[in-house]
Design an enzyme around this catalytic site. Structure first.
Site, PDB file in Angstrom:
ATOM      1  N   GLN A 124       7.795  41.066  -3.857  1.00  0.00           N
ATOM      2  CA  GLN A 124       6.779  41.660  -2.961  1.00  0.00           C
ATOM      3  C   GLN A 124       6.686  43.175  -3.149  1.00  0.00           C
ATOM      4  OE1 GLN A 124       7.405  40.938   1.194  1.00  0.00           O
ATOM      5  NE2 GLN A 124       9.617  41.122   1.085  1.00  0.00           N
ATOM      6  N   LEU A 125       7.820  43.851  -3.324  1.00  0.00           N
ATOM      7  CA  LEU A 125       7.768  45.300  -3.572  1.00  0.00           C
ATOM      8  C   LEU A 125       7.285  45.577  -4.998  1.00  0.00           C
ATOM      9  CD1 LEU A 125       8.264  48.251  -2.895  1.00  0.00           C
ATOM     10  CD2 LEU A 125      10.692  47.918  -3.455  1.00  0.00           C
TER      11      LEU A 125
ATOM     12  N   ALA B 260      16.228  41.933  -7.407  1.00  0.00           N
ATOM     13  CA  ALA B 260      17.472  41.592  -6.714  1.00  0.00           C
ATOM     14  C   ALA B 260      17.406  40.143  -6.276  1.00  0.00           C
ATOM     15  CB  ALA B 260      17.652  42.481  -5.475  1.00  0.00           C
TER      16      ALA B 260
ATOM     17  N   THR C 291      17.568  38.324  -3.191  1.00  0.00           N
ATOM     18  CA  THR C 291      17.421  38.827  -1.824  1.00  0.00           C
ATOM     19  C   THR C 291      17.645  37.748  -0.755  1.00  0.00           C
ATOM     20  OG1 THR C 291      15.045  38.431  -1.954  1.00  0.00           O
ATOM     21  CG2 THR C 291      15.801  40.636  -2.520  1.00  0.00           C
TER      22      THR C 291
ATOM     23  N   THR D 152      19.550  48.589   0.249  1.00  0.00           N
ATOM     24  CA  THR D 152      19.259  47.931   1.524  1.00  0.00           C
ATOM     25  C   THR D 152      20.005  48.532   2.717  1.00  0.00           C
ATOM     26  OG1 THR D 152      19.567  45.804   2.677  1.00  0.00           O
ATOM     27  CG2 THR D 152      21.062  46.255   0.891  1.00  0.00           C
TER      28      THR D 152
ATOM     29  N   TYR E 222      25.651  39.647   0.343  1.00  0.00           N
ATOM     30  CA  TYR E 222      24.449  40.340  -0.135  1.00  0.00           C
ATOM     31  C   TYR E 222      24.633  41.857  -0.044  1.00  0.00           C
ATOM     32  CZ  TYR E 222      19.687  42.259   0.125  1.00  0.00           C
ATOM     33  OH  TYR E 222      18.564  43.023  -0.064  1.00  0.00           O
TER      34      TYR E 222
ATOM     35  N   TRP F 206      13.917  45.654   6.216  1.00  0.00           N
ATOM     36  CA  TRP F 206      12.937  44.750   6.828  1.00  0.00           C
ATOM     37  C   TRP F 206      11.594  44.809   6.067  1.00  0.00           C
ATOM     38  CZ3 TRP F 206      13.321  44.446  12.885  1.00  0.00           C
ATOM     39  CH2 TRP F 206      14.668  44.356  13.258  1.00  0.00           C
TER      40      TRP F 206
HETATM   41  N1  LIG Z   1      13.225  41.983   1.729  1.00  0.00           N
HETATM   42  C1  LIG Z   1      13.845  42.842   2.531  1.00  0.00           C
HETATM   43  O1  LIG Z   1      13.763  42.728   3.762  1.00  0.00           O
HETATM   44  C2  LIG Z   1      14.641  43.976   1.961  1.00  0.00           C
HETATM   45  C3  LIG Z   1      15.315  44.837   2.847  1.00  0.00           C
HETATM   46  C4  LIG Z   1      16.044  45.907   2.319  1.00  0.00           C
HETATM   47  C5  LIG Z   1      16.091  46.110   0.958  1.00  0.00           C
HETATM   48  N2  LIG Z   1      15.447  45.253   0.120  1.00  0.00           N
HETATM   49  C6  LIG Z   1      15.544  45.487  -1.328  1.00  0.00           C
HETATM   50  O2  LIG Z   1      14.238  45.778  -1.797  1.00  0.00           O
HETATM   51  C7  LIG Z   1      14.095  45.291  -3.130  1.00  0.00           C
HETATM   52  C8  LIG Z   1      12.819  44.480  -3.244  1.00  0.00           C
HETATM   53  O3  LIG Z   1      12.916  43.381  -2.343  1.00  0.00           O
HETATM   54  P1  LIG Z   1      11.707  42.384  -2.095  1.00  0.00           P
HETATM   55  O4  LIG Z   1      11.606  42.200  -0.643  1.00  0.00           O
HETATM   56  O5  LIG Z   1      10.508  42.788  -2.882  1.00  0.00           O
HETATM   57  O6  LIG Z   1      12.358  41.053  -2.697  1.00  0.00           O
HETATM   58  P2  LIG Z   1      11.708  39.861  -3.473  1.00  0.00           P
HETATM   59  O7  LIG Z   1      10.308  39.636  -3.055  1.00  0.00           O
HETATM   60  O8  LIG Z   1      12.703  38.756  -3.376  1.00  0.00           O
HETATM   61  O9  LIG Z   1      11.669  40.433  -4.958  1.00  0.00           O
HETATM   62  C9  LIG Z   1      12.805  40.499  -5.745  1.00  0.00           C
HETATM   63  C10 LIG Z   1      12.375  40.161  -7.154  1.00  0.00           C
HETATM   64  O10 LIG Z   1      13.542  40.165  -7.982  1.00  0.00           O
HETATM   65  C11 LIG Z   1      13.442  39.074  -8.827  1.00  0.00           C
HETATM   66  N3  LIG Z   1      14.731  38.638  -9.326  1.00  0.00           N
HETATM   67  C12 LIG Z   1      15.651  37.831  -8.742  1.00  0.00           C
HETATM   68  N4  LIG Z   1      16.676  37.619  -9.584  1.00  0.00           N
HETATM   69  C13 LIG Z   1      16.383  38.299 -10.717  1.00  0.00           C
HETATM   70  C14 LIG Z   1      17.025  38.453 -11.956  1.00  0.00           C
HETATM   71  N5  LIG Z   1      18.199  37.842 -12.223  1.00  0.00           N
HETATM   72  N6  LIG Z   1      16.442  39.216 -12.913  1.00  0.00           N
HETATM   73  C15 LIG Z   1      15.262  39.817 -12.674  1.00  0.00           C
HETATM   74  N7  LIG Z   1      14.589  39.693 -11.537  1.00  0.00           N
HETATM   75  C16 LIG Z   1      15.152  38.951 -10.567  1.00  0.00           C
HETATM   76  C17 LIG Z   1      12.779  37.984  -8.019  1.00  0.00           C
HETATM   77  O11 LIG Z   1      12.214  37.028  -8.891  1.00  0.00           O
HETATM   78  P3  LIG Z   1      12.014  35.497  -8.418  1.00  0.00           P
HETATM   79  O12 LIG Z   1      11.227  35.568  -7.151  1.00  0.00           O
HETATM   80  O13 LIG Z   1      11.303  34.892  -9.559  1.00  0.00           O
HETATM   81  O14 LIG Z   1      13.388  34.973  -8.201  1.00  0.00           O
HETATM   82  C18 LIG Z   1      11.739  38.774  -7.266  1.00  0.00           C
HETATM   83  O15 LIG Z   1      10.546  38.861  -8.006  1.00  0.00           O
HETATM   84  C19 LIG Z   1      15.371  44.534  -3.455  1.00  0.00           C
HETATM   85  O16 LIG Z   1      16.195  45.344  -4.254  1.00  0.00           O
HETATM   86  C20 LIG Z   1      16.012  44.271  -2.102  1.00  0.00           C
HETATM   87  O17 LIG Z   1      17.418  44.205  -2.186  1.00  0.00           O
HETATM   88  C21 LIG Z   1      14.704  44.209   0.585  1.00  0.00           C
END
Ligand SMILES: NC(=O)c1ccc[n+]([C@@H]2O[C@H](COP(=O)([O-])OP(=O)(O)OC[C@H]3O[C@@H](n4cnc5c(N)ncnc54)[C@H](OP(=O)(O)O)[C@@H]3O)[C@@H](O)[C@H]2O)c1
Length: 291
Positions: free
Chosen positions: A11-12, A68, A70, A109, A133, A157
């Site tokens: 999503q990011l 990541a 997540t 995070t 995590y 979030w």
């Molecule tokens: N979501 C939250 O609430 C939150 C809060 C704080 C910090 N964050 C951080 O913000 C960042 C972005 O999060 P987001 O919400 O956009 O998460 P997301 O939608 O789950 O996106 C993460 C992406 O990473 C990919 N990924 C997973 N395993 C991987 C691998 N082995 N190699 C390469 N890509 C991989 C996923 O691909 P697939 O979908 O194909 O598995 C997905 O496209 C992350 O670093 C997360 O830790 C998120």
């Protein structure tokens, strides 16, 4: 200039791609920066061979790394995978960045904190993650910090138009159920991906280094967040009900910090603009998802 983005279909990641198209000129005025945005099936960061193959083939000047694993509860039961992606994957990218003398921005995070502080966390507070995590993401921070020119952006979030998130879940459940319960004793700052993506690119364009907390302004509980979504959709009071974390059944596998509000002190002291209030950005997302 060559920029590599990991996790481009997250999503990011999707909104970083969109924001980059809009802000291209800030990166290398007059010249077209090369931008390579790769999703997991194009670059699995947990594979050292793939990371080195892509990095030494493309030779990026900048690596932006939001990829990541997540799924917070699944990380608890599969720590090997959590560390393979979040810690080792970041370490491989950091190794490549060091060899190539590249700048690296790692997205981290709020879950690196334990939540026991009674006020918002600043960048210089000591992390103490409660979950696998959180620990795996903190290990990723340590890897990123080994790169001489690095930035660590901690956010919280996160919700956006692409991918699965709380906003979409709440919108769906509101249609299906008479009422919904959300915890009122976990507080944080909702962060919408268009705002976050823009700030990440601002940090990258200026090659800022250090830790930055980047969240939308203001804070709320999960109950307050869900109630705001319900109100934006015209549901009356009583549709969303508060509950305590201790009363959740079954309890969730991964513990969450009770307070994960991040003070964006590093942005403020660097004179960079803060993100808008979460309610304003949430309203824009809900309107977009409604259509
Ligand atoms: N979501 C939250 O609430 C939150 C809060 C704080 C910090 N964050 C951080 O913000 C960042 C972005 O999060 P987001 O919400 O956009 O998460 P997301 O939608 O789950 O996106 C993460 C992406 O990473 C990919 N990924 C997973 N395993 C991987 C691998 N082995 N190699 C390469 N890509 C991989 C996923 O691909 P697939 O979908 O194909 O598995 C997905 O496209 C992350 O670093 C997360 O830790 C998120």
């Amino acid at each position: 200039m060559r920029i590599l983005l990991t996790g481009a279909s997250g999503q990011l990641g999707q909104d970083i791609v969109t924001a980059f198209e809009r802000r291209r000129d800030e990166f290398q005025p007059g010249k077209k920066p090369d931008f390579l945005a790769l999703s997991r099936d194009q670059l699995d960061v947990s594979s050292r061979d793939q990371v080195f193959g892509v990095c030494y083939g493309y030779e990026p000047d900048v690596i932006i790394h939001p990829a990541a694993w997540t799924k917070v509860d699944e990380c608890e039961t599969n720590p090997d995978k959590a560390y393979a992606v979040n810690a080792c994957g970041t370490n491989y990218l950091a190794d490549a960045a060091k060899t190539l003398n590249a700048y690296m921005l790692y997205v981290s995070t709020d879950y690196v904190f334990d939540g026991y502080k009674s006020s918002p966390y600043i960048e210089w507070d000591t992390p103490n993650p409660l979950s696998v995590y959180g620990r795996s993401k903190l290990a990723g921070e340590h890897a990123a910090a080994s790169v001489p020119f690095h930035a660590i952006v901690r956010t919280s979030w996160v919700a956006g138009h692409g991918g699965a998130n709380m906003v979409k879940t709440v919108m769906k459940l509101l249609e299906e159920r008479d009422n919904l319960q959300f915890v009122e004793d976990q507080i944080g700052s909702p962060t919408l991906t268009p705002d976050l993506a823009d700030k990440i690119l601002e940090i990258v364009a200026a090659r800022l280094t250090g830790i930055f907390h980047v969240t939308n302004s203001g804070s709320t509980s999960w109950y307050g967040f869900a109630a705001e979504i319900a109100s934006l959709l015209g549901y009356g009071e009583g549709k969303i009900l508060p509950i305590k974390t201790a009363d959740l059944f079954p309890p969730r596998p991964a513990p969450r910090p009770a307070n994960s509000v991040l003070d964006n002190m590093a942005l403020r002291t660097a004179g960079l603009g803060l993100l808008p209030d979460w309610r304003d950005s949430l309203s824009a997302l809900v309107n977009r998802l409604k259509d």
